[in-house]
Scaffold this active site. Structure first.
Site, short mmCIF file in Angstrom:
data_model
loop_
_atom_site.label_atom_id
_atom_site.label_comp_id
_atom_site.label_asym_id
_atom_site.label_seq_id
_atom_site.Cartn_x
_atom_site.Cartn_y
_atom_site.Cartn_z
CB SER A 69 -85.72 -45.50 -11.09
OG SER A 69 -85.40 -46.53 -12.00
CE LYS A 70 -94.00 -43.42 -12.36
NZ LYS A 70 -94.13 -42.22 -11.53
#
Ligand code: GLU
Length: 490
Positions: free
Chosen positions: A255-256
């Protein structure tokens, strides 16, 4: 390898280069370089809505920043171009003529609604097995008339009815087998004439004579279809190598928050390209049992698809930081100055003329910085105190360190020692100032912290005596005076 290796990295310019894509690019590049082959960059810009020139340029920039060079592709040229899929329509049309002539492709006139209702019926009956091949039984002559009359149609592949399992040996995952039941007569060319991914990719890979397709395993399910297209075109099937996913520390898709950002964001956060290249390579590849830190040339020398792991890799931000620190400390002072200077100029601490004039001074500063640095973005905050006349004292440091009742005396004594010392360098300063605590009967730590806060503005900074030398006598004394005024006023 007997055949000349030709590999490609084929990003879709729908976003910037992220770390998964960068790793794919690195493996392709290292494989090509290891075998003295050709590394091709192809821009898969077939999604008109999401592909932008800005993204393409950002991808090229990020690849170059990582140190990856391509032999054929945008800005490099090459004999198998063009290297943008949107410029290759003629090739897709030509290949379709061939497929049509050999009976490997046929037009399908079923409307979207018809297909949907067939799908619905099949679903109720228990499982959709793909397109029912209704249009395959239309005679070639009838189909040609309808195509000529511009009746809306797509082009489908005619998968051989007797086709057994699609079996291939993946260089990373070993032997893989897909039952033909899962492979219906899929669409090659859409109603609007645009090619589907599986079709365009294969036409390009065939014409570009790609020998090895090294890519993320999110494409694994496309591979049997692509093999069927290669076979329909009568072309050799390249070797496939599917790279496992990169997962976040939580074991989920990256994920970011856990590292899934662009390569250029890592650059902006102060990572060195060599460190990022090294780190990304480690996400699924081992040079040997225990070498963690290796250069691009060692990577080229030792790269082997056999050493690529089929297990998912875990992205470890701390390890990347650590590795970056290793590369930072290995930089020669000159190399660090080269990398620091643009940052100092950008931050307004230096002009380019000053950077040239103060080159030796910067070279003297570099080793002090290198010792403390994990990321390049730490440079400016670390050294900014050296560049202004006055320094702003961190309020917490002032309250903690400059509130001692002896501080005024300590700073006065330091000021006169500094004024007298000759020459004004690290060794003499150290000798002169180290004598003070005993003479004043104060703790060394109290005195040196007071001087540090007065001169650098903070309790944590580069080594004190070296900093004083770099700052020079005038500025050092000026700051001690300012701190004395501050202390005396409170
Ligand atoms: N454009 C595709 C992607 O970015 C390329 C996949 C492939 O390598 O075939 O995922």
């Amino acid at each position: 390898m007997t055949q000349d290796v030709r590999v490609r990295f084929a990003p879709s310019p729908t976003g910037h280069l992220h770390i998964g894509g960068a790793r794919t690019a690195i493996y392709n590049w290292a494989f090509a370089r290891h075998h003295g082959g050709t590394f091709i960059l192809r821009i898969d810009d077939t999604d008109p809505e999401r592909s932008t020139t800005e993204n393409t340029l950002a991808i090229l920039r990020a690849l170059r920043w990582l140190g990856l060079d391509w032999d054929e592709g945008p800005e490099a040229g090459g004999t198998r171009g063009p290297y943008f899929q949107t410029q290759r329509s003629a090739s897709y049309a030509e290949a379709l003529v061939t497929l049509r002539a050999s009976g490997h492709a046929y037009p399908c006139f079923c409307s979207a609604e018809e297909l949907e209702s067939k799908r619905e019926v099949a679903r109720v009956k228990g499982g959709y097995a793909g397109y029912d091949r209704a249009c395959r039984s239309i005679s070639v002559a009838d189909a040609a008339v309808r195509v000529e009359a511009k009746e809306p149609h797509v082009w489908r592949i005619a998968v051989p009815q007797d086709r057994g399992d699609v079996v291939f040996h993946d260089a990373v995952r070993g032997e893989l087998s897909f039952p033909p039941a899962a492979l219906d007569d899929f669409v090659l060319v859409r109603t609007d004439g645009t090619p589907t991914y599986n079709y365009a990719t294969v036409v390009d890979d065939a014409l570009m004579e790609i020998t090895h397709v090294i890519r993320g395993d999110d494409h694994l399910s496309n591979t049997p279809r692509q093999i069927l297209v290669f076979e329909a075109l009568g072309h050799d099937v390249p070797t496939f190598a599917h790279l496992s996913m990169i997962l976040g520390a939580d074991g989920k898709r990256l994920s970011k928050r856990l590292g899934a950002v662009s390569v250029e964001a890592y650059r902006d956060d102060g990572f060195l390209p060599e460190a990022l290249l090294n780190y990304l390579t480690l996400l699924g590849f081992a040079l040997d049992g225990d070498t963690t830190v290796f250069s691009a040339s060692q990577l080229i020398e030792g790269f082997d698809l056999e050493r690529v792991s089929k297990n998912a890799a875990i992205f470890d931000a701390e390890k990347l930081e650590w590795l970056n620190g290793v590369y930072m400390r290995e930089l020669t002072p000159e190399a660090l100055v080269d990398r620091m200077t643009p940052l100092l100029i950008e931050a307004g601490l230096l002009t380019s003329d000053e950077a040239l004039a103060r080159h030796d001074w910067l070279v003297a500063l570099a080793p002090l910085v290198a010792q403390r640095l994990k990321r390049m973005d730490e440079v400016v905050p670390m050294v900014s105190f050296l560049f202004a006349d006055d320094v702003e004292i961190d309020p917490a440091a002032r309250d903690k360190v400059l509130s001692d009742s002896h501080v005024s005396v300590m700073l006065h004594a330091t000021r006169s020692a500094m004024s007298d010392v000759e020459p004004y360098d690290t060794t003499s300063l150290e000798a002169a100032l180290k004598a003070l605590p005993e003479a004043l009967d104060v703790k060394p730590k109290a005195l040196f912290q007071a001087v540090r806060v007065a001169v650098t503005g903070s309790t944590v900074s580069l080594p004190l005596f070296e900093s004083l030398e770099l700052l020079g006598r005038d500025l050092s004394v000026r700051r001690i005076d300012a701190a004395i005024a501050l202390v005396d006023a409170s």
